[in-house]
Design an enzyme around this catalytic site. Structure first.
Site, PDB file in Angstrom:
ATOM      1  N   CYS A  61     -10.896   3.884   0.534  1.00  0.00           N
ATOM      2  CA  CYS A  61      -9.435   3.962   0.690  1.00  0.00           C
ATOM      3  C   CYS A  61      -9.092   3.080   1.877  1.00  0.00           C
ATOM      4  CB  CYS A  61      -9.025   5.412   0.954  1.00  0.00           C
ATOM      5  SG  CYS A  61      -7.340   5.605   1.576  1.00  0.00           S
ATOM      6  N   THR A  62      -8.030   2.286   1.767  1.00  0.00           N
ATOM      7  CA  THR A  62      -7.762   1.281   2.803  1.00  0.00           C
ATOM      8  C   THR A  62      -7.306   1.882   4.132  1.00  0.00           C
ATOM      9  OG1 THR A  62      -5.535   0.974   1.872  1.00  0.00           O
ATOM     10  CG2 THR A  62      -7.260  -0.554   1.158  1.00  0.00           C
ATOM     11  N   HIS A  63      -6.957   3.169   4.144  1.00  0.00           N
ATOM     12  CA  HIS A  63      -6.643   3.810   5.423  1.00  0.00           C
ATOM     13  C   HIS A  63      -7.911   4.045   6.263  1.00  0.00           C
ATOM     14  CE1 HIS A  63      -2.762   4.663   3.519  1.00  0.00           C
ATOM     15  NE2 HIS A  63      -2.312   5.156   4.659  1.00  0.00           N
TER      16      HIS A  63
ATOM     17  N   CYS B  85      -4.599  -1.178  -1.916  1.00  0.00           N
ATOM     18  CA  CYS B  85      -4.696   0.269  -2.117  1.00  0.00           C
ATOM     19  C   CYS B  85      -5.595   0.528  -3.324  1.00  0.00           C
ATOM     20  CB  CYS B  85      -3.296   0.820  -2.375  1.00  0.00           C
ATOM     21  SG  CYS B  85      -3.242   2.571  -2.739  1.00  0.00           S
ATOM     22  N   ASN B  86      -6.669   1.259  -3.100  1.00  0.00           N
ATOM     23  CA  ASN B  86      -7.592   1.577  -4.195  1.00  0.00           C
ATOM     24  C   ASN B  86      -6.928   2.479  -5.234  1.00  0.00           C
ATOM     25  OD1 ASN B  86     -10.586   0.759  -3.149  1.00  0.00           O
ATOM     26  ND2 ASN B  86      -9.268   1.330  -1.458  1.00  0.00           N
ATOM     27  N   THR B  87      -6.126   3.433  -4.747  1.00  0.00           N
ATOM     28  CA  THR B  87      -5.505   4.411  -5.636  1.00  0.00           C
ATOM     29  C   THR B  87      -4.482   3.743  -6.554  1.00  0.00           C
ATOM     30  OG1 THR B  87      -5.708   5.935  -3.763  1.00  0.00           O
ATOM     31  CG2 THR B  87      -4.434   6.697  -5.650  1.00  0.00           C
TER      32      THR B  87
ATOM     33  N   GLU C  13      -1.613   7.860   8.969  1.00  0.00           N
ATOM     34  CA  GLU C  13      -0.165   7.595   8.977  1.00  0.00           C
ATOM     35  C   GLU C  13       0.469   8.093  10.279  1.00  0.00           C
ATOM     36  OE1 GLU C  13       2.052   6.148   6.540  1.00  0.00           O
ATOM     37  OE2 GLU C  13       0.175   5.409   5.680  1.00  0.00           O
TER      38      GLU C  13
ATOM     39  N   ASP D 115       0.876  -1.185   0.000  1.00  0.00           N
ATOM     40  CA  ASP D 115       0.000   0.000   0.000  1.00  0.00           C
ATOM     41  C   ASP D 115       0.905   1.224   0.000  1.00  0.00           C
ATOM     42  OD1 ASP D 115      -2.295   1.706   0.329  1.00  0.00           O
ATOM     43  OD2 ASP D 115      -1.902   1.801   2.482  1.00  0.00           O
ATOM     44  N   SER D 116       0.315   2.389  -0.252  1.00  0.00           N
ATOM     45  CA  SER D 116       1.075   3.636  -0.175  1.00  0.00           C
ATOM     46  C   SER D 116       1.611   3.868   1.235  1.00  0.00           C
ATOM     47  CB  SER D 116       0.173   4.813  -0.544  1.00  0.00           C
ATOM     48  OG  SER D 116      -0.871   4.926   0.405  1.00  0.00           O
TER      49      SER D 116
ATOM     50  N   TYR E  66      -0.400   8.578  -2.061  1.00  0.00           N
ATOM     51  CA  TYR E  66      -0.489   8.360  -3.505  1.00  0.00           C
ATOM     52  C   TYR E  66      -1.608   9.213  -4.117  1.00  0.00           C
ATOM     53  CZ  TYR E  66       2.425   4.037  -3.630  1.00  0.00           C
ATOM     54  OH  TYR E  66       3.436   3.110  -3.591  1.00  0.00           O
ATOM     55  N   GLY E  67      -2.575   9.594  -3.269  1.00  0.00           N
ATOM     56  CA  GLY E  67      -3.809  10.216  -3.753  1.00  0.00           C
ATOM     57  C   GLY E  67      -3.607  11.453  -4.607  1.00  0.00           C
TER      58      GLY E  67
HETATM   59  N1  DGL Z   1      -4.610   3.525   1.009  1.00  0.00           N
HETATM   60  C1  DGL Z   1      -4.775   4.056  -0.271  1.00  0.00           C
HETATM   61  C2  DGL Z   1      -6.055   3.721  -0.968  1.00  0.00           C
HETATM   62  O1  DGL Z   1      -6.658   2.724  -0.678  1.00  0.00           O
HETATM   63  C3  DGL Z   1      -4.099   5.281  -0.763  1.00  0.00           C
HETATM   64  C4  DGL Z   1      -3.976   6.435   0.084  1.00  0.00           C
HETATM   65  C5  DGL Z   1      -3.020   7.478  -0.421  1.00  0.00           C
HETATM   66  O2  DGL Z   1      -1.830   7.227  -0.311  1.00  0.00           O
HETATM   67  O3  DGL Z   1      -3.453   8.521  -0.882  1.00  0.00           O
HETATM   68  O4  DGL Z   1      -6.483   4.448  -1.833  1.00  0.00           O
END
Ligand code: DGL
Length: 267
Positions: free
Chosen positions: A182-184, A72-74, A150, A9-10, A41-42
């Protein structure tokens, strides 16, 4: 053969998916990479995210991974097609849970909380085209929320303020179901629940991804044998600060973990 699953993941958000993978595949060897040195990553370009995703996948393969989960979705939106073109092992991606949310809404309005990168992607547009039907989908990018997770700020006033700023307008537009895209964000679920109240359905994809991973590896990899010795806990790497990584990943994983620095040239 003992199968090894590589997950990235990011940052630390993908641990919300790793929890489900550990539960679904208790005897597999798991390796997790948090790309916290490059988070978020967003707001990065698809080219940048694709380059990082290739680098992390190469590292995980070098560590013995037989399958890769993009937690990570992104990164899935930006890079899954390119990774599948390039690598032959099973690559499991994830995307906002539009299909189950459309099935769950009573009012016919679904809200999506996700990164700008996910919401602006062609994959997300295609997902809506496929599953939204007559349901209205209202979206909200959430700059800053990933950074709060984070930092381990799961329940601070600043995080609450951001959650309220992003989630409440979706409710005002009629949403009774919110996708945590988003997985966060699953780590903020208790706070989101407090802010939106009990009557809103919250949906994320971690469990579905773990189930899908199990089916894919059962059908595509040789049978899995657990070694006679006790399976070690997952192994963790970060491209960010190792001391901070250890603190936050131990908090989110639920016990003390050892975190190693992602070596050069992968970091
Ligand atoms: N956890 C990530 C997701 O599922 C990305 C978050 C990011 O780094 O912007 O999209």
């Amino acid at each position: 053969m003992q199968q090894t699953i590589g997950v990235f993941d990011s940052g630390v958000g993908g641990l919300s998916v790793l929890h489900h993978i550990r539960h679904t595949l208790p005897h597999h060897r798991l390796i997790y990479v948090a790309d916290s040195g490059h988070v978020p990553y967003g707001d990065k370009t698809p080219a940048y995210i694709t380059e990082r995703s290739h680098t992390l996948t190469r590292f995980l393969i070098e560590q013995g991974a037989h399958a890769i989960v993009i937690a990570c979705n992104t990164a899935t939106a930006a890079a899954v097609a390119s990774l599948r073109d390039h690598f032959t092992l099973p690559i499991i991606g994830m995307e906002p849970a539009v299909k189950p949310a459309v099935a769950a809404t009573h009012r016919g309005v679904v809200g999506v909380l996700a990164t700008i990168g996910t919401l602006e992607s062609a994959r997300f547009a295609a997902l809506l085209g496929k599953y939204a039907g007559a349901v209205e989908i209202v979206t909200q990018g959430c700059p800053g929320l990933v950074e709060q997770v984070e930092r381990g700020e799961l329940h601070t006033p600043k995080t609450r303020e951001l959650v309220a700023r992003y989630a409440l307008p979706l409710l005002a537009r009629g949403a009774d179901t919110l996708i945590l895209g988003c997985t966060h964000y699953p780590f903020l679920k208790p706070l989101i629940r407090e802010v939106v109240g009990e009557n809103i359905t919250l949906i994320d994809t971690g469990e579905a991804v773990a189930r899908h991973l199990k089916l894919r590896i059962q059908s595509e990899l040789p049978p899995h044998f657990s070694p006679a010795t006790l399976t070690p806990d997952a192994q963790f790497f970060t491209s960010g600060d190792v001391v901070r990584g250890r603190e936050i990943m131990s908090l989110l994983w639920g016990n003390e973990v050892e975190v190693r620095a992602l070596p050069l040239p992968f970091a």
